[in-house]
Design an enzyme around this catalytic site. Structure first.
Site, PDB file in Angstrom:
ATOM      1  N   ASN A 139       0.846  -1.190   0.000  1.00  0.00           N
ATOM      2  CA  ASN A 139       0.000   0.000   0.000  1.00  0.00           C
ATOM      3  C   ASN A 139       0.885   1.246   0.000  1.00  0.00           C
ATOM      4  OD1 ASN A 139      -2.783   1.357   0.654  1.00  0.00           O
ATOM      5  ND2 ASN A 139      -1.339   2.204   2.139  1.00  0.00           N
ATOM      6  N   GLU A 202      -1.217   0.935  -4.988  1.00  0.00           N
ATOM      7  CA  GLU A 202      -1.040   2.243  -5.622  1.00  0.00           C
ATOM      8  C   GLU A 202       0.218   2.291  -6.477  1.00  0.00           C
ATOM      9  OE1 GLU A 202      -3.708   2.833  -2.130  1.00  0.00           O
ATOM     10  OE2 GLU A 202      -1.829   1.756  -2.475  1.00  0.00           O
ATOM     11  N   ASP A 250      -3.890  19.915   9.958  1.00  0.00           N
ATOM     12  CA  ASP A 250      -4.439  19.061   8.909  1.00  0.00           C
ATOM     13  C   ASP A 250      -4.821  19.896   7.692  1.00  0.00           C
ATOM     14  OD1 ASP A 250      -7.007  20.195   9.302  1.00  0.00           O
ATOM     15  OD2 ASP A 250      -7.562  18.653  10.753  1.00  0.00           O
TER      16      ASP A 250
END
Length: 440
Positions: A139, A202, A250
């Site tokens: 991943n 990915e 964030d």
């Protein structure tokens, strides 16, 4: 398709500027990147204080023009199709036996130019490193990585694919083998920011986006890494170690809460000669584009099943995540509301969506506001969905830990049953070429 060649493309297009003065990676380089975010050029820093031999670049895909250039397409629709096709038809990268990067003699994260971004964050934080985690498959995903020791990060793991891989390995009594790739072509970054189904690597998505040019080398811990990366860190997410993570910023430019999170131990560091690292400021345009573009493609794909969709944007003000604007060519009543529901279904983290007609330029928020002002009536055109799962990035959520929230859709399309002229924007006939008029 490596970072250096991409920067040369930007330079040739007049989209790269250089800073040769010594700049600190603590606050100073992030501040410059922030001030120029979304305004045009990428910025290459050739002289990083206290980190000789390293260079840094920021804002490499902070505009849609740069993203289209990185993907080799001419418009957003081509990019959506290319990205969705890459997810549906990943191409396994070719594995090679030679690794061109140089292994450093010691593992000391303080020797790497890991930026410090915001005043309340606890220390240097790597936001642009792609974490490759090995479990049932490889991943690739983005995670905050805060330096806590000379050979350790604390990693923010949200309940997605790497989180599942980590817990599967932990249940078997194993640490999770990982690599952190820092400085790579934007197509690889976009693939890593995407969300194909669990089990679809990915790396294969990236290779399809990169036209089959991705080559990987398998490290001693079993993780395959791109040979064209600028910096690679090899290590493990420890199964039995945690540390406070945060408060860190964030995508909404707000501080996240402090949590106990897993610890990453780095065992080896590899670098190119004179490597270029990527500085990504949380909450800036580049963060929004990388994080949200695949979701934008999913919204476009879903809406086109219920309406004739012209354009989709996950907005900058919504962090490229929480707010969407969708333009459709409405042919029957109800399509606006169907588009709202399709958008929420395609991107479950979406909080608010506005649907407008195709005569509205969705990149001009004044036009979007005009459509709401002239074509929306709250008693008829407002869609409210209460008590649904949204995004943990929403500080106003009912329960931020799970993203429980209330969602809203605004159907700002003109009604077809009333006189069309009432909802037209008045225009002045263009009988002259306004660009040829000289103001003296």
């Amino acid at each position: 398709m490596d970072l250096s060649n991409y920067l040369n493309e930007l330079r040739g297009a007049g989209l790269l500027k250089v800073v040769n003065s010594p700049m600190a990676v603590e606050f100073d380089i992030p501040l410059i990147a922030h001030r120029f975010s979304g305004l045009g050029p990428a910025i290459l820093f050739n002289n990083i204080k206290d980190h000789p031999g390293f260079r840094a670049v920021a804002n490499i895909v902070d505009t849609r023009v740069k993203l289209m250039m990185a993907l080799g397409v001419s418009n957003a629709e081509e990019a959506y199709i290319k990205l969705l096709n890459a997810e549906a038809n990943p191409l396994e990268p070719r594995e090679v036996n030679d690794f061109p990067l140089i292994r450093l003699s010691e593992v000391d994260l303080s020797k790497l130019p890991v930026p410090r971004f915001f005043e309340r964050e606890p220390g240097p934080c790597l936001t642009s490193g792609v974490v490759l985690g090995l479990g049932d498959y490889v991943n690739a995903s983005f995670h905050r990585l805060t330096v806590i020791d000379r050979d350790k990060f604390v990693i923010r793991l949200v309940p997605r694919h790497l989180y599942r891989i980590f817990n599967d390995n932990k249940a078997k009594g194993r640490d999770t083998p990982i690599a952190i790739v820092w400085g790579i072509h934007p197509a690889f970054l976009l693939a890593s920011a995407s969300s194909p189904p669990y089990g679809v690597s990915e790396l294969g998505v990236a290779n399809r986006l990169m036209n089959g040019e991705l080559r990987v080398f398998r490290l001693s811990n079993g993780v395959p890494v791109p040979v064209d990366a600028e910096v690679v860190m090899e290590g493990f997410i420890l199964k039995d170690a945690e540390h406070d993570e945060g408060p860190c910023v964030d995508v909404m430019s707000t501080y996240d809460v402090v949590r106990r999170q897993p610890v990453v131990k780095i065992t080896s560091i590899y670098v190119k000669p004179n490597p270029i690292v990527h500085v990504l400021v949380a909450g800036d345009a580049e963060n929004s584009i990388l994080m949200g573009f695949e979701k934008e493609a999913r919204i476009w794909n879903a809406v086109r099943t219920v309406a004739d969709v012209k354009a989709v944007r996950l907005t900058r003000g919504g962090g490229g995540w929480l707010h969407a604007i969708v333009a459709i060519r409405k042919t029957i009543e109800g399509e606006g509301k169907n588009a709202i529901l399709a958008a929420f279904s395609a991107h479950p983290s979406l909080k608010h969506v506005v649907v407008v007609d195709d005569d509205v330029n969705i990149d001009d928020l004044n036009e979007v506001e005009w459509a709401i002002a002239t074509r929306f009536r709250a008693d008829e055109d407002l869609v409210i969905i209460e008590g649904v799962r949204g995004s943990s990035l929403d500080p106003a959520a009912i329960d931020q830990s799970i993203g429980l929230t209330t969602k809203m859709g605004i159907d700002a399309t003109r009604p077809l049953s009333k006189e069309a002229w009432r909802f037209e924007r008045a225009k002045i006939p263009e009988r002259i070429n306004i660009n040829e008029i000289k103001l003296e």
